[in-house]
Design a protein around this motif. Structure first.
Motif, PDB file in Angstrom:
ATOM      1  N   GLN A 354       2.914  -9.926 -10.212  1.00 55.96           N
ATOM      2  CA  GLN A 354       2.555 -10.441  -9.013  1.00 55.96           C
ATOM      3  C   GLN A 354       3.018  -9.228  -7.983  1.00 55.96           C
ATOM      4  O   GLN A 354       2.648  -8.743  -6.893  1.00 55.96           O
ATOM      5  CB  GLN A 354       2.799 -11.736  -8.607  1.00 55.96           C
ATOM      6  CG  GLN A 354       2.276 -12.289  -7.350  1.00 55.96           C
ATOM      7  CD  GLN A 354       0.613 -12.236  -7.429  1.00 55.96           C
ATOM      8  OE1 GLN A 354       0.385 -12.939  -8.648  1.00 55.96           O
ATOM      9  NE2 GLN A 354       0.171 -11.772  -6.610  1.00 55.96           N
ATOM     10  N   ALA A 355       4.385  -8.909  -7.903  1.00 54.23           N
ATOM     11  CA  ALA A 355       4.971  -8.061  -7.113  1.00 54.23           C
ATOM     12  C   ALA A 355       4.356  -6.662  -7.341  1.00 54.23           C
ATOM     13  O   ALA A 355       3.960  -6.136  -5.938  1.00 54.23           O
ATOM     14  CB  ALA A 355       6.581  -8.136  -7.220  1.00 54.23           C
ATOM     15  N   ILE A 356       3.987  -6.303  -8.300  1.00 54.64           N
ATOM     16  CA  ILE A 356       3.329  -4.707  -8.348  1.00 54.64           C
ATOM     17  C   ILE A 356       1.865  -4.996  -7.829  1.00 54.64           C
ATOM     18  O   ILE A 356       1.501  -4.231  -7.219  1.00 54.64           O
ATOM     19  CB  ILE A 356       3.390  -4.583  -9.817  1.00 54.64           C
ATOM     20  CG1 ILE A 356       4.619  -4.261 -10.398  1.00 54.64           C
ATOM     21  CG2 ILE A 356       2.643  -3.405 -10.073  1.00 54.64           C
ATOM     22  CD1 ILE A 356       4.765  -3.936 -11.955  1.00 54.64           C
ATOM     23  N   GLN A 357       1.275  -6.059  -8.214  1.00 55.88           N
ATOM     24  CA  GLN A 357      -0.110  -6.148  -7.721  1.00 55.88           C
ATOM     25  C   GLN A 357      -0.141  -6.355  -6.079  1.00 55.88           C
ATOM     26  O   GLN A 357      -0.944  -6.047  -5.461  1.00 55.88           O
ATOM     27  CB  GLN A 357      -0.613  -7.652  -8.188  1.00 55.88           C
ATOM     28  CG  GLN A 357      -2.016  -8.000  -7.712  1.00 55.88           C
ATOM     29  CD  GLN A 357      -2.542  -9.274  -8.437  1.00 55.88           C
ATOM     30  OE1 GLN A 357      -1.865 -10.098  -8.364  1.00 55.88           O
ATOM     31  NE2 GLN A 357      -3.832  -9.231  -8.791  1.00 55.88           N
ATOM     32  N   ASP A 358       0.937  -6.941  -5.513  1.00 57.88           N
ATOM     33  CA  ASP A 358       0.932  -7.006  -3.959  1.00 57.88           C
ATOM     34  C   ASP A 358       1.323  -5.916  -3.385  1.00 57.88           C
ATOM     35  O   ASP A 358       1.310  -5.636  -2.302  1.00 57.88           O
ATOM     36  CB  ASP A 358       1.780  -8.333  -3.630  1.00 57.88           C
ATOM     37  CG  ASP A 358       1.338  -9.532  -4.041  1.00 57.88           C
ATOM     38  OD1 ASP A 358      -0.103  -9.629  -4.566  1.00 57.88           O
ATOM     39  OD2 ASP A 358       1.830 -10.542  -4.173  1.00 57.88           O
ATOM     40  N   PHE A 359       2.046  -4.707  -4.116  1.00 53.61           N
ATOM     41  CA  PHE A 359       2.444  -3.630  -3.382  1.00 53.61           C
ATOM     42  C   PHE A 359       1.528  -2.684  -3.093  1.00 53.61           C
ATOM     43  O   PHE A 359       0.459  -2.361  -3.842  1.00 53.61           O
ATOM     44  CB  PHE A 359       3.484  -2.898  -4.352  1.00 53.61           C
ATOM     45  CG  PHE A 359       3.873  -1.483  -3.742  1.00 53.61           C
ATOM     46  CD1 PHE A 359       4.700  -1.561  -2.825  1.00 53.61           C
ATOM     47  CD2 PHE A 359       3.408  -0.301  -4.284  1.00 53.61           C
ATOM     48  CE1 PHE A 359       5.026  -0.364  -2.326  1.00 53.61           C
ATOM     49  CE2 PHE A 359       3.943   0.589  -3.946  1.00 53.61           C
ATOM     50  CZ  PHE A 359       4.729   0.829  -2.779  1.00 53.61           C
ATOM     51  N   PRO A 360       0.989  -2.443  -1.775  1.00 53.35           N
ATOM     52  CA  PRO A 360      -0.048  -1.734  -1.245  1.00 53.35           C
ATOM     53  C   PRO A 360       0.353  -0.150  -1.426  1.00 53.35           C
ATOM     54  O   PRO A 360       0.144   0.799  -0.536  1.00 53.35           O
ATOM     55  CB  PRO A 360       0.055  -2.048   0.101  1.00 53.35           C
ATOM     56  CG  PRO A 360       1.404  -2.126   0.478  1.00 53.35           C
ATOM     57  CD  PRO A 360       2.339  -2.848  -0.720  1.00 53.35           C
ATOM     58  N   GLY A 361       0.455   0.249  -2.588  1.00 56.57           N
ATOM     59  CA  GLY A 361       0.422   1.738  -2.971  1.00 56.57           C
ATOM     60  C   GLY A 361       0.352   1.978  -4.476  1.00 56.57           C
ATOM     61  O   GLY A 361       0.161   0.935  -5.033  1.00 56.57           O
ATOM     62  N   LEU A 362       0.920   3.126  -4.922  1.00 55.13           N
ATOM     63  CA  LEU A 362       1.016   3.312  -6.433  1.00 55.13           C
ATOM     64  C   LEU A 362       2.132   3.097  -7.043  1.00 55.13           C
ATOM     65  O   LEU A 362       3.515   3.088  -6.463  1.00 55.13           O
ATOM     66  CB  LEU A 362       0.722   5.062  -6.558  1.00 55.13           C
ATOM     67  CG  LEU A 362      -0.863   5.439  -6.016  1.00 55.13           C
ATOM     68  CD1 LEU A 362      -0.588   7.002  -6.029  1.00 55.13           C
ATOM     69  CD2 LEU A 362      -1.907   4.866  -7.016  1.00 55.13           C
ATOM     70  N   PHE A 363       1.935   2.395  -8.229  1.00 53.28           N
ATOM     71  CA  PHE A 363       3.083   2.048  -9.177  1.00 53.28           C
ATOM     72  C   PHE A 363       3.244   3.043 -10.328  1.00 53.28           C
ATOM     73  O   PHE A 363       2.366   2.846 -11.272  1.00 53.28           O
ATOM     74  CB  PHE A 363       3.389   0.494  -9.272  1.00 53.28           C
ATOM     75  CG  PHE A 363       4.478   0.172  -9.981  1.00 53.28           C
ATOM     76  CD1 PHE A 363       5.566  -0.372  -9.256  1.00 53.28           C
ATOM     77  CD2 PHE A 363       4.694   0.072 -11.409  1.00 53.28           C
ATOM     78  CE1 PHE A 363       6.695  -0.995  -9.916  1.00 53.28           C
ATOM     79  CE2 PHE A 363       5.701  -0.367 -12.043  1.00 53.28           C
ATOM     80  CZ  PHE A 363       6.875  -0.787 -11.315  1.00 53.28           C
ATOM     81  N   ILE A 364       4.198   3.966 -10.403  1.00 50.77           N
ATOM     82  CA  ILE A 364       4.264   5.028 -11.254  1.00 50.77           C
ATOM     83  C   ILE A 364       5.358   4.404 -12.524  1.00 50.77           C
ATOM     84  O   ILE A 364       6.430   4.279 -12.305  1.00 50.77           O
ATOM     85  CB  ILE A 364       4.700   6.255 -10.930  1.00 50.77           C
ATOM     86  CG1 ILE A 364       3.762   6.688  -9.664  1.00 50.77           C
ATOM     87  CG2 ILE A 364       4.420   7.437 -12.286  1.00 50.77           C
ATOM     88  CD1 ILE A 364       2.365   6.813  -9.865  1.00 50.77           C
ATOM     89  N   ALA A 365       4.746   4.340 -13.623  1.00 54.06           N
ATOM     90  CA  ALA A 365       5.554   3.434 -14.636  1.00 54.06           C
ATOM     91  C   ALA A 365       5.549   4.275 -16.042  1.00 54.06           C
ATOM     92  O   ALA A 365       4.441   5.046 -16.276  1.00 54.06           O
ATOM     93  CB  ALA A 365       4.975   2.071 -15.049  1.00 54.06           C
ATOM     94  N   ALA A 366       6.790   4.690 -16.557  1.00 48.79           N
ATOM     95  CA  ALA A 366       6.940   5.604 -17.611  1.00 48.79           C
ATOM     96  C   ALA A 366       6.269   4.850 -18.941  1.00 48.79           C
ATOM     97  O   ALA A 366       6.628   3.653 -19.267  1.00 48.79           O
ATOM     98  CB  ALA A 366       8.095   6.117 -17.954  1.00 48.79           C
ATOM     99  N   SER A 367       5.732   5.641 -19.769  1.00 48.56           N
ATOM    100  CA  SER A 367       5.146   5.115 -21.141  1.00 48.56           C
ATOM    101  C   SER A 367       6.167   4.605 -22.048  1.00 48.56           C
ATOM    102  O   SER A 367       6.133   3.623 -22.745  1.00 48.56           O
ATOM    103  CB  SER A 367       4.024   6.055 -21.521  1.00 48.56           C
ATOM    104  OG  SER A 367       3.481   5.376 -22.745  1.00 48.56           O
ATOM    105  N   GLY A 368       7.157   5.431 -22.109  1.00 44.67           N
ATOM    106  CA  GLY A 368       8.324   4.903 -23.122  1.00 44.67           C
ATOM    107  C   GLY A 368       8.530   6.184 -24.001  1.00 44.67           C
ATOM    108  O   GLY A 368       7.863   7.255 -24.188  1.00 44.67           O
ATOM    109  N   ASN A 369       9.590   6.012 -24.866  1.00 42.95           N
ATOM    110  CA  ASN A 369      10.098   7.161 -25.778  1.00 42.95           C
ATOM    111  C   ASN A 369      10.388   6.814 -27.174  1.00 42.95           C
ATOM    112  O   ASN A 369      11.179   7.303 -27.823  1.00 42.95           O
ATOM    113  CB  ASN A 369      11.542   7.448 -25.276  1.00 42.95           C
ATOM    114  CG  ASN A 369      11.394   8.190 -23.938  1.00 42.95           C
ATOM    115  OD1 ASN A 369      10.578   8.801 -23.422  1.00 42.95           O
ATOM    116  ND2 ASN A 369      12.653   8.113 -23.156  1.00 42.95           N
ATOM    117  N   SER A 370       9.515   6.032 -27.555  1.00 40.62           N
ATOM    118  CA  SER A 370       9.560   5.364 -29.068  1.00 40.62           C
ATOM    119  C   SER A 370       8.230   5.986 -29.856  1.00 40.62           C
ATOM    120  O   SER A 370       8.226   5.474 -30.963  1.00 40.62           O
ATOM    121  CB  SER A 370       9.483   3.936 -28.983  1.00 40.62           C
ATOM    122  OG  SER A 370      10.328   3.476 -28.222  1.00 40.62           O
TER     123      SER A 370
END
Length: 417
Positions: A354-370
């Protein structure tokens, strides 16, 4: 939302044949940090901040708000049955803590009475209030006996004063260890086919940074919030590009009277300096290290401002950090951390979602190292997969999931996809 690959990332440091861009960052960022142990340099980010060469430079043209219609899936999954948490040793959540969203008709933390009511509720349930997140009407409650987190959740989720209850999930920095020597050879910015640690790359297998800089080197009006382990904001290659923070507000929008370039939610103070890992400093340099200053390296967006948000990487710390970024004008958030599971049921974090949804901008998340495929059914990763629709949630339009390639434009062997 698709997974994006950017050629700024690298294969694992342990690979003798495929050195990469990220290690070249380390000497500059750590040169003034002699007080830290050298072996902390083994902690580095996943691939996420590398999307910022395209995103931070041009973020001012991105819409300032997103449609934030709550999804039926997300709402219906706000409380997950005990049997579905799927973390038997509790390693993916804070032991002895639960996050409770109060039903506003019963307890409203925006009012003085609501705070008292929350403490009364906790005492009645044999719990202690650790902290309150007023803007989300959420309390982080601690157990006082040997009751497990799943048992506490099962006990609370039937209470009419509780809208939702979940673990206080504990996210991890996604790191790649190394004993290699760090190099200042930024093939990810401009790949000429140069030899780095005995491995030659492919010319132009890069992000075309010089060509991008000819259009724009970013803007000081763009603030990139780095939610991580803290930032050594006094580093000479970072200090000119740190967010000011003199008129900062807390996560609820209340004035703090001035912050040192951000906030420390791990320790609850105004000084977000790293104490146990240089991961966040490294990331910040990759994003916005000063250009043409005769020292160090170059960030992909060398005029962008960095907002330092130190987090213990728990659900509560991360949500407060996101809300701080929102209250103080950040347009991009970098999240080089996460956790994964074989099913989305195991680790869906509705409060973070919900916090990410409510953020009025881009949320850059790393895919992972597995080296795992994120297919939404047998392997999922949070928060990077919040940009994809699964059976547990609908994909968010502001989440970008970033994977990694090597200096020959092939998927890095360690990278999720």
């Amino acid at each position: 939302m698709s997974t994006y690959f950017f050629s700024l990332t690298r294969r694992p440091f342990s690979s003798p044949r495929d050195p990469g861009f990220l290690r070249s960052m380390a000497p500059t960022i750590v040169e003034s940090q002699k007080r830290y142990r050298r072996d902390t340099l083994r902690s580095f980010q996943r691939g996420s901040i590398l999307a910022l060469v395209a995103l931070v430079v041009f973020a001012s043209s991105y819409p300032t708000a997103f449609v934030t219609a709550a999804t039926e899936n997300a709402t219906s999954r706000a409380s997950v049955p005990l049997r579905e948490w799927g973390m038997k040793d509790g390693s993916s959540y804070v032991q002895g803590e639960v996050v409770v969203k109060f039903r506003e008709g019963n307890i409203d933390l925006g009012e003085a009475r609501g705070v008292r009511d929350a403490r009364t509720f906790a005492a009645r349930k044999r719990l202690v209030v650790k902290e309150m997140i007023e803007g989300e009407n959420v309390g982080v409650l601690k157990t006082q006996d040997a009751e497990s987190v799943p048992e506490t959740i099962a006990r609370l989720e039937q209470d009419p004063e509780v809208a939702a209850v979940q673990p206080n999930f504990q996210y991890r920095s996604r790191t790649i260890g190394t004993d290699d020597t760090y190099r200042d050879q930024l093939w990810g910015l401009d790949n000429t086919g140069q030899n780095v640690d005995g491995a030659s790359g492919t010319a132009d297998a890069d992000i075309d940074a010089p060509e991008a800089w000819a259009i724009s080197e970013g803007s000081s009006d763009i603030i990139a919030a780095v939610i991580d382990t803290g930032v050594a904001y006094n580093h000479p290659d970072l200090l000119p590009n740190m967010w000011d923070g003199t008129e900062c507000k807390d996560e609820n929008g209340d004035p703090l009277g001035g912050c040192n370039h951000g906030y420390d939610y791990e320790d609850g103070d105004l000084t977000p300096l790293p104490m146990w890992s240089e991961h966040g400093t490294h990331i910040s340099g990759t994003i916005a290290a000063v250009k043409n200053n005769g020292k160090g390296i170059i960030g992909v967006a060398p005029h962008t401002k960095i907002m330092a948000l130190k987090s213990g990487l728990s659900t509560s710390d991360n949500v407060k950090s996101i809300n701080f970024a929102k209250q103080n004008g950040a347009k991009v958030i970098n999240a080089s951390w996460g956790m994964s599971s074989n099913t989305c049921d195991d680790v869906f974090d509705p409060l973070l979602y919900q916090a990410i949804q409510d953020f009025p901008g881009l949320f850059i998340a790393a895919s992972g190292n597995s080296s795992e495929e994120h297919n939404g059914t047998t392997y999922v990763d949070m928060p990077s997969d919040y940009g994809h629709t699964t059976s547990c949630w609908t994909g968010l339009p502001n989440v970008i999931n970033v994977a990694a390639v090597n200096s020959n434009d092939n998927r890095a062997v360690f990278s999720d996809y």
